[in-house]
Design a protein around this motif. Structure first.
Motif, PDB file in Angstrom:
ATOM      1  N   ASP A  67       1.510  -5.792   3.020  1.00  0.00           N
ATOM      2  CA  ASP A  67       2.809  -6.363   3.438  1.00  0.00           C
ATOM      3  C   ASP A  67       3.454  -6.877   2.000  1.00  0.00           C
ATOM      4  O   ASP A  67       2.647  -7.464   1.183  1.00  0.00           O
ATOM      5  N   LEU A  68       4.961  -6.837   2.182  1.00  0.00           N
ATOM      6  CA  LEU A  68       5.518  -7.510   0.852  1.00  0.00           C
ATOM      7  C   LEU A  68       4.872  -8.845   0.668  1.00  0.00           C
ATOM      8  O   LEU A  68       5.205  -9.675   1.584  1.00  0.00           O
ATOM      9  N   GLY A  69       4.624  -9.367  -0.406  1.00  0.00           N
ATOM     10  CA  GLY A  69       4.191 -10.542  -0.870  1.00  0.00           C
ATOM     11  C   GLY A  69       2.844 -11.113  -0.413  1.00  0.00           C
ATOM     12  O   GLY A  69       2.462 -12.179  -0.522  1.00  0.00           O
ATOM     13  N   ALA A  70       2.182 -10.133   0.107  1.00  0.00           N
ATOM     14  CA  ALA A  70       0.701 -10.551   0.733  1.00  0.00           C
ATOM     15  C   ALA A  70      -0.156 -10.706  -0.603  1.00  0.00           C
ATOM     16  O   ALA A  70       0.066 -10.235  -1.609  1.00  0.00           O
ATOM     17  N   LEU A  71      -0.777 -11.864  -0.551  1.00  0.00           N
ATOM     18  CA  LEU A  71      -1.665 -12.365  -1.564  1.00  0.00           C
ATOM     19  C   LEU A  71      -3.041 -11.896  -1.676  1.00  0.00           C
ATOM     20  O   LEU A  71      -4.081 -11.855  -2.383  1.00  0.00           O
ATOM     21  N   ALA A  72      -3.445 -11.154  -0.331  1.00  0.00           N
ATOM     22  CA  ALA A  72      -4.877 -10.503  -0.078  1.00  0.00           C
ATOM     23  C   ALA A  72      -4.854  -9.144   0.575  1.00  0.00           C
ATOM     24  O   ALA A  72      -3.796  -8.962   1.441  1.00  0.00           O
ATOM     25  N   LEU A  73      -5.655  -8.384   0.218  1.00  0.00           N
ATOM     26  CA  LEU A  73      -5.548  -6.774   0.893  1.00  0.00           C
ATOM     27  C   LEU A  73      -7.010  -6.399   1.178  1.00  0.00           C
ATOM     28  O   LEU A  73      -7.919  -6.722   0.258  1.00  0.00           O
ATOM     29  N   THR A  74      -7.176  -5.594   2.005  1.00  0.00           N
ATOM     30  CA  THR A  74      -8.563  -4.871   2.503  1.00  0.00           C
ATOM     31  C   THR A  74      -8.252  -3.464   2.621  1.00  0.00           C
ATOM     32  O   THR A  74      -7.266  -3.057   3.011  1.00  0.00           O
ATOM     33  N   PHE A  75      -9.076  -2.730   1.831  1.00  0.00           N
ATOM     34  CA  PHE A  75      -8.792  -1.119   1.656  1.00  0.00           C
ATOM     35  C   PHE A  75     -10.231  -0.548   1.840  1.00  0.00           C
ATOM     36  O   PHE A  75     -11.288  -0.749   1.325  1.00  0.00           O
ATOM     37  N   ILE A  76     -10.400   0.335   2.934  1.00  0.00           N
ATOM     38  CA  ILE A  76     -11.500   0.889   3.182  1.00  0.00           C
ATOM     39  C   ILE A  76     -11.082   2.336   3.321  1.00  0.00           C
ATOM     40  O   ILE A  76     -10.498   3.086   4.246  1.00  0.00           O
ATOM     41  N   PRO A  77     -11.746   3.281   2.268  1.00  0.00           N
ATOM     42  CA  PRO A  77     -11.198   4.582   2.295  1.00  0.00           C
ATOM     43  C   PRO A  77     -12.113   5.337   3.098  1.00  0.00           C
ATOM     44  O   PRO A  77     -13.226   4.994   3.304  1.00  0.00           O
ATOM     45  N   GLY A  78     -11.696   6.668   3.415  1.00  0.00           N
ATOM     46  CA  GLY A  78     -12.028   7.655   4.124  1.00  0.00           C
ATOM     47  C   GLY A  78     -12.452   8.818   2.981  1.00  0.00           C
ATOM     48  O   GLY A  78     -11.860   8.561   1.734  1.00  0.00           O
ATOM     49  N   PRO A  79     -12.593   9.968   3.682  1.00  0.00           N
ATOM     50  CA  PRO A  79     -12.805  11.281   2.579  1.00  0.00           C
ATOM     51  C   PRO A  79     -11.368  11.500   2.068  1.00  0.00           C
ATOM     52  O   PRO A  79     -10.286  11.483   2.765  1.00  0.00           O
ATOM     53  N   VAL A  80     -11.333  12.048   0.679  1.00  0.00           N
ATOM     54  CA  VAL A  80      -9.982  12.394   0.197  1.00  0.00           C
ATOM     55  C   VAL A  80      -9.734  13.791   0.700  1.00  0.00           C
ATOM     56  O   VAL A  80     -10.288  14.508   1.035  1.00  0.00           O
ATOM     57  N   VAL A  81      -8.285  13.788   0.835  1.00  0.00           N
ATOM     58  CA  VAL A  81      -7.714  14.955   1.446  1.00  0.00           C
ATOM     59  C   VAL A  81      -6.930  15.783   0.348  1.00  0.00           C
ATOM     60  O   VAL A  81      -6.295  15.017  -0.175  1.00  0.00           O
ATOM     61  N   ALA A  82      -7.035  16.988   0.286  1.00  0.00           N
ATOM     62  CA  ALA A  82      -6.045  17.747  -0.370  1.00  0.00           C
ATOM     63  C   ALA A  82      -4.901  17.990   0.241  1.00  0.00           C
ATOM     64  O   ALA A  82      -4.831  17.740   1.566  1.00  0.00           O
ATOM     65  N   GLY A  83      -3.607  18.118  -0.592  1.00  0.00           N
ATOM     66  CA  GLY A  83      -2.380  18.404   0.178  1.00  0.00           C
ATOM     67  C   GLY A  83      -1.009  18.219  -0.966  1.00  0.00           C
ATOM     68  O   GLY A  83      -1.440  17.834  -2.055  1.00  0.00           O
ATOM     69  N   ASP A  84      -0.146  18.377  -0.407  1.00  0.00           N
ATOM     70  CA  ASP A  84       0.970  18.164  -1.296  1.00  0.00           C
ATOM     71  C   ASP A  84       1.601  16.904  -0.613  1.00  0.00           C
ATOM     72  O   ASP A  84       1.899  16.762   0.815  1.00  0.00           O
ATOM     73  N   PHE A  85       1.692  15.914  -1.605  1.00  0.00           N
ATOM     74  CA  PHE A  85       2.200  14.564  -1.181  1.00  0.00           C
ATOM     75  C   PHE A  85       3.656  14.341  -1.823  1.00  0.00           C
ATOM     76  O   PHE A  85       3.810  14.456  -2.990  1.00  0.00           O
ATOM     77  N   ALA A  86       4.241  13.410  -1.286  1.00  0.00           N
ATOM     78  CA  ALA A  86       5.498  12.789  -1.821  1.00  0.00           C
ATOM     79  C   ALA A  86       5.732  11.364  -1.323  1.00  0.00           C
ATOM     80  O   ALA A  86       5.610  11.206  -0.125  1.00  0.00           O
ATOM     81  N   PHE A  87       5.972  10.691  -2.476  1.00  0.00           N
ATOM     82  CA  PHE A  87       6.250   9.215  -2.006  1.00  0.00           C
ATOM     83  C   PHE A  87       7.286   8.758  -2.842  1.00  0.00           C
ATOM     84  O   PHE A  87       7.571   8.897  -3.904  1.00  0.00           O
ATOM     85  N   ALA A  88       8.062   7.686  -1.914  1.00  0.00           N
ATOM     86  CA  ALA A  88       9.373   7.226  -2.578  1.00  0.00           C
ATOM     87  C   ALA A  88       8.835   6.037  -3.459  1.00  0.00           C
ATOM     88  O   ALA A  88       8.494   5.101  -2.509  1.00  0.00           O
ATOM     89  N   VAL A  89       9.339   6.035  -4.739  1.00  0.00           N
ATOM     90  CA  VAL A  89       8.603   4.963  -5.417  1.00  0.00           C
ATOM     91  C   VAL A  89       9.715   4.121  -5.968  1.00  0.00           C
ATOM     92  O   VAL A  89       9.589   2.917  -6.497  1.00  0.00           O
ATOM     93  N   GLY A  90      11.149   4.489  -5.824  1.00  0.00           N
ATOM     94  CA  GLY A  90      12.290   3.630  -6.167  1.00  0.00           C
ATOM     95  C   GLY A  90      12.547   4.029  -7.613  1.00  0.00           C
ATOM     96  O   GLY A  90      13.228   5.189  -7.900  1.00  0.00           O
ATOM     97  N   THR A  91      12.234   3.125  -8.496  1.00  0.00           N
ATOM     98  CA  THR A  91      12.748   3.344  -9.978  1.00  0.00           C
ATOM     99  C   THR A  91      12.077   4.176 -10.819  1.00  0.00           C
ATOM    100  O   THR A  91      10.740   4.413 -10.570  1.00  0.00           O
ATOM    101  N   ALA A  92      12.502   4.969 -11.913  1.00  0.00           N
ATOM    102  CA  ALA A  92      11.691   5.854 -12.696  1.00  0.00           C
ATOM    103  C   ALA A  92      10.790   5.023 -13.615  1.00  0.00           C
ATOM    104  O   ALA A  92       9.367   5.620 -13.601  1.00  0.00           O
ATOM    105  N   GLY A  93      10.921   3.900 -13.831  1.00  0.00           N
ATOM    106  CA  GLY A  93      10.016   3.002 -14.624  1.00  0.00           C
ATOM    107  C   GLY A  93       8.784   2.730 -13.725  1.00  0.00           C
ATOM    108  O   GLY A  93       7.463   2.661 -14.174  1.00  0.00           O
TER     109      GLY A  93
END
Length: 106
Positions: A67-93
């Motif tokens: 969440d925006l402003g969150a001070l803690a995060l838990t990440f539990i990955p699964g198997p990596v999947v192949a594919g074409d992905f697009a993510f909106a990131v905002g600015t070029a920098g």
């Protein structure tokens, strides 16, 4: 589960980006606390959330605390999947920082 102190070192987003990359590749879960605690505006910003969401989609991860402003995060990955992905990131920098966890050169 590995617990990471996000205020270590420079206390910025690089700790999170590195943790995402390594977790996605190794399949090892992590929890990061005190995210960006060394910054004037601590916590997750939009570009960090984009990197987290991208890693979650690519690895089928379960994430809590993304969440925006969150001070803690838990990440539990699964198997990596192949594919074409697009993510909106905002600015070029920000684009370089968001994709850095997934590509050696970006």
């Amino acid at each position: 589960m590995l617990t990471i102190d996000g205020s270590s070192g420079e206390g910025g987003g690089q700790i999170l980006r590195t943790a995402l990359a390594l977790s996605t590749v190794t399949g090892k879960p992590f929890r990061i606390e005190k995210i960006r605690a060394g910054r004037p505006k601590p916590g997750l910003l939009r570009q960090h959330l984009t990197a987290v969401k991208a890693a979650a989609i690519i690895s089928g991860a379960s994430v809590s605390g993304a969440d925006l402003g969150a001070l803690a995060l838990t990440f539990i990955p699964g198997p990596v999947v192949a594919g074409d992905f697009a993510f909106a990131v905002g600015t070029a920098g920000v684009r370089r920082l968001c994709c850095r966890p997934f590509f050696r050169r970006c």
